[in-house]
Write a protein that holds these residues in place. Sequence first.
Motif, mmCIF file in Angstrom:
data_model
loop_
_atom_site.group_PDB
_atom_site.id
_atom_site.type_symbol
_atom_site.label_atom_id
_atom_site.label_comp_id
_atom_site.label_asym_id
_atom_site.label_seq_id
_atom_site.Cartn_x
_atom_site.Cartn_y
_atom_site.Cartn_z
ATOM 1 N N SER A 75 0.815 -1.219 0.000
ATOM 2 C CA SER A 75 0.000 0.000 0.000
ATOM 3 C C SER A 75 0.846 1.265 0.000
ATOM 4 O O SER A 75 0.404 2.308 -0.483
ATOM 5 C CB SER A 75 -0.955 -0.006 1.199
ATOM 6 N N ALA A 76 2.076 1.185 0.551
ATOM 7 C CA ALA A 76 2.950 2.359 0.551
ATOM 8 C C ALA A 76 3.323 2.774 -0.871
ATOM 9 O O ALA A 76 3.586 3.955 -1.139
ATOM 10 C CB ALA A 76 4.215 2.076 1.362
ATOM 11 N N LEU A 77 3.328 1.819 -1.793
ATOM 12 C CA LEU A 77 3.588 2.129 -3.202
ATOM 13 C C LEU A 77 2.300 2.330 -3.975
ATOM 14 O O LEU A 77 2.183 3.248 -4.794
ATOM 15 C CB LEU A 77 4.393 0.984 -3.846
ATOM 16 N N PHE A 78 1.323 1.462 -3.703
ATOM 17 C CA PHE A 78 0.112 1.466 -4.522
ATOM 18 C C PHE A 78 -0.751 2.705 -4.280
ATOM 19 O O PHE A 78 -1.286 3.296 -5.226
ATOM 20 C CB PHE A 78 -0.713 0.207 -4.234
ATOM 21 N N THR A 79 -0.873 3.122 -3.023
ATOM 22 C CA THR A 79 -1.775 4.234 -2.701
ATOM 23 C C THR A 79 -1.367 5.531 -3.383
ATOM 24 O O THR A 79 -2.198 6.170 -4.041
ATOM 25 C CB THR A 79 -1.873 4.418 -1.180
ATOM 26 N N PRO A 80 -0.107 5.984 -3.281
ATOM 27 C CA PRO A 80 0.245 7.235 -3.981
ATOM 28 C C PRO A 80 0.138 7.093 -5.498
ATOM 29 O O PRO A 80 -0.232 8.059 -6.186
ATOM 30 C CB PRO A 80 1.685 7.513 -3.538
ATOM 31 N N ALA A 81 0.427 5.910 -6.025
ATOM 32 C CA ALA A 81 0.299 5.716 -7.466
ATOM 33 C C ALA A 81 -1.163 5.809 -7.897
ATOM 34 O O ALA A 81 -1.479 6.420 -8.932
ATOM 35 C CB ALA A 81 0.884 4.368 -7.866
ATOM 36 N N MET A 82 -2.056 5.234 -7.111
ATOM 37 C CA MET A 82 -3.479 5.306 -7.435
ATOM 38 C C MET A 82 -3.985 6.749 -7.341
ATOM 39 O O MET A 82 -4.763 7.204 -8.195
ATOM 40 C CB MET A 82 -4.270 4.396 -6.495
ATOM 41 N N ARG A 83 -3.552 7.477 -6.330
ATOM 42 C CA ARG A 83 -3.986 8.873 -6.198
ATOM 43 C C ARG A 83 -3.493 9.720 -7.370
ATOM 44 O O ARG A 83 -4.226 10.582 -7.881
ATOM 45 C CB ARG A 83 -3.467 9.437 -4.872
ATOM 46 N N LEU A 84 -2.267 9.475 -7.797
ATOM 47 C CA LEU A 84 -1.753 10.194 -8.964
ATOM 48 C C LEU A 84 -2.559 9.827 -10.211
ATOM 49 O O LEU A 84 -2.938 10.700 -11.002
ATOM 50 C CB LEU A 84 -0.279 9.859 -9.178
ATOM 51 N N GLY A 85 -2.846 8.544 -10.363
ATOM 52 C CA GLY A 85 -3.633 8.096 -11.502
ATOM 53 C C GLY A 85 -5.017 8.713 -11.525
ATOM 54 O O GLY A 85 -5.524 9.106 -12.586
ATOM 55 N N GLN A 86 -5.643 8.813 -10.353
ATOM 56 C CA GLN A 86 -6.965 9.434 -10.282
ATOM 57 C C GLN A 86 -6.903 10.918 -10.609
ATOM 58 O O GLN A 86 -7.829 11.473 -11.212
ATOM 59 C CB GLN A 86 -7.556 9.207 -8.881
ATOM 60 N N HIS A 87 -5.805 11.561 -10.230
ATOM 61 C CA HIS A 87 -5.651 12.992 -10.493
ATOM 62 C C HIS A 87 -5.542 13.278 -11.990
ATOM 63 O O HIS A 87 -6.080 14.293 -12.474
ATOM 64 C CB HIS A 87 -4.410 13.516 -9.767
ATOM 65 N N VAL A 88 -4.866 12.396 -12.730
ATOM 66 C CA VAL A 88 -4.672 12.621 -14.166
ATOM 67 C C VAL A 88 -5.531 11.653 -14.997
ATOM 68 O O VAL A 88 -5.263 11.454 -16.187
ATOM 69 C CB VAL A 88 -3.183 12.460 -14.542
ATOM 70 N N ARG A 89 -6.542 11.078 -14.390
ATOM 71 C CA ARG A 89 -7.324 10.021 -15.030
ATOM 72 C C ARG A 89 -7.840 10.397 -16.418
ATOM 73 O O ARG A 89 -7.774 9.585 -17.344
ATOM 74 C CB ARG A 89 -8.486 9.620 -14.119
ATOM 75 N N PRO A 90 -8.383 11.616 -16.623
ATOM 76 C CA PRO A 90 -8.892 11.940 -17.966
ATOM 77 C C PRO A 90 -7.826 11.900 -19.059
ATOM 78 O O PRO A 90 -8.148 11.759 -20.246
ATOM 79 C CB PRO A 90 -9.431 13.365 -17.794
ATOM 80 N N LEU A 91 -6.571 12.010 -18.679
ATOM 81 C CA LEU A 91 -5.489 12.034 -19.659
ATOM 82 C C LEU A 91 -4.933 10.648 -19.961
ATOM 83 O O LEU A 91 -4.134 10.488 -20.890
ATOM 84 C CB LEU A 91 -4.340 12.924 -19.151
ATOM 85 N N LEU A 92 -5.339 9.653 -19.192
ATOM 86 C CA LEU A 92 -4.770 8.315 -19.337
ATOM 87 C C LEU A 92 -5.341 7.594 -20.555
ATOM 88 O O LEU A 92 -6.500 7.815 -20.934
ATOM 89 C CB LEU A 92 -5.056 7.484 -18.083
ATOM 90 N N PRO A 93 -4.563 6.709 -21.188
ATOM 91 C CA PRO A 93 -5.111 5.845 -22.242
ATOM 92 C C PRO A 93 -6.242 4.989 -21.659
ATOM 93 O O PRO A 93 -6.233 4.664 -20.463
ATOM 94 C CB PRO A 93 -3.915 4.973 -22.644
ATOM 95 N N LYS A 94 -7.201 4.595 -22.500
ATOM 96 C CA LYS A 94 -8.391 3.918 -22.001
ATOM 97 C C LYS A 94 -8.058 2.650 -21.214
ATOM 98 O O LYS A 94 -8.654 2.390 -20.167
ATOM 99 C CB LYS A 94 -9.347 3.570 -23.146
ATOM 100 N N LYS A 95 -7.113 1.855 -21.699
ATOM 101 C CA LYS A 95 -6.790 0.607 -21.001
ATOM 102 C C LYS A 95 -6.297 0.870 -19.583
ATOM 103 O O LYS A 95 -6.613 0.129 -18.647
ATOM 104 C CB LYS A 95 -5.747 -0.186 -21.790
ATOM 105 N N LEU A 96 -5.511 1.930 -19.428
ATOM 106 C CA LEU A 96 -5.028 2.277 -18.096
ATOM 107 C C LEU A 96 -6.124 2.957 -17.293
ATOM 108 O O LEU A 96 -6.270 2.726 -16.079
ATOM 109 C CB LEU A 96 -3.794 3.175 -18.213
ATOM 110 N N ARG A 97 -6.919 3.812 -17.946
ATOM 111 C CA ARG A 97 -8.018 4.492 -17.257
ATOM 112 C C ARG A 97 -9.023 3.488 -16.689
ATOM 113 O O ARG A 97 -9.604 3.714 -15.628
ATOM 114 C CB ARG A 97 -8.706 5.454 -18.220
ATOM 115 N N ASP A 98 -9.200 2.364 -17.391
ATOM 116 C CA ASP A 98 -10.112 1.327 -16.917
ATOM 117 C C ASP A 98 -9.681 0.756 -15.567
ATOM 118 O O ASP A 98 -10.510 0.230 -14.820
ATOM 119 C CB ASP A 98 -10.193 0.180 -17.933
#
Length: 408
Positions: free
Chosen positions: A126-149
């Motif tokens: 979780s120490a790695l996954f949580t900040p990565a998920m928060r970053l992903g959610q922050h830039v979610r509209p910019l992500l490719p669809k497969k990653l956005r899913d």
Amino acid sequence: MQTNLADFIRNTPDGDEADSILRKCVHCGFCTATCPTYQLLGDELDGPRGRIYLIKQMVEGAPVTRSTQTHLDRCLTCRNCESTCPSGVQYGRLVEIGRKVVEEHVARPPGQRLLRRLLASFLPNSALFTPAMRLGQHVRPLLPKKLRDKVPARQPLLEWPTAHHPRRMLMLAGCVQPSMMPNVNTATARVLDALGVETIVAPEAGCCGAIRLHLGYNDEALDDIRANIDAWWPHVEAGVEAIVMNASGCGATVREYAHLLRGDPAYADKARRIVELTRDICEILPEFEESLVALTRRRAVHTVAFHPPCTLQHGQQVRGHVEQLLTALGIEVRLPADSHLCCGSAGTYSLLQPTLSYTLRNQKLERLRAVEPQLIVSANVGCIAHLQSGTSIPVTHWIELVEHMLSA
């Protein structure tokens, strides 16, 4: 089925268990009728009976091949075959033994090894996954669809209850759920709080062990399991009533702790006690049904489709509780056709076998949409995220719906 184990596995715990399971199989083939990969691929070796033959050949000393590895990799471990089998073959345990043998004898291509190592190191941490998920959610509209899913949209957070109650239960927060869908845990705690039960989360407890176990990192998985037992044990000794699971994938694994640690003299007895205390939230709430009916009120959602995860209905053999409870609360619950079949999520399966995974997801969504629900509910974080990525119908955990129905 007669067996003649090879020297490398004879008189070992895995060998004894494989021998016992194999001898129960009578080759009837009932399992193939409910196997998702057999239905898609039509290959005997991509069904339980065929995979059982492959495992039998391996433990009897036949060469272990890359082809065998591929057929075992394609298995979702949904355990639908166990629900179907008239002979009680514990296929899920057998296929894990088979996968261990394959990993010891067949070197994976470098790309596969790297991906599996990354998943085993990243997702349970979780120490790695949580900040990565928060970053992903922050830039979610910019992500490719497969990653956005793979990145659920961030939700407004519910407030964790602060009241203390004489009745106390432990809850496994999980490794990915707190960052992907944090309101599932909070909703569980809020519902229990309304019923006079305090929810305790041991911060030292982490991944249930399922991710590393199913990726073949067995020693690391057992370390995860021991760490959870150590984190929970003071609370067990203090008298908690239950260990609550709201992710059925975690619940199915925790209920295997006694088996997985059966040869560990320091943890075997503790693991048995953990299993005795472990209950899915849907097994706990029927005791409080009358109170919940009094505390809840109808909202805008009155018709839902329920997707029962494989880890709940086949892994834990828990069926009907969610449907009965929601019905008692005035919700019309509709089960889709072939509700026993897997949605294709299966932990890391959607990342390792994306073609099969998304084909199964699309089939499941077609059947869910056919019952015309306002909302799709399930009981496992992986299933929820997987299904939501393919439909505009909201998909949520059923406990969040119950929490939403609580009167202010």
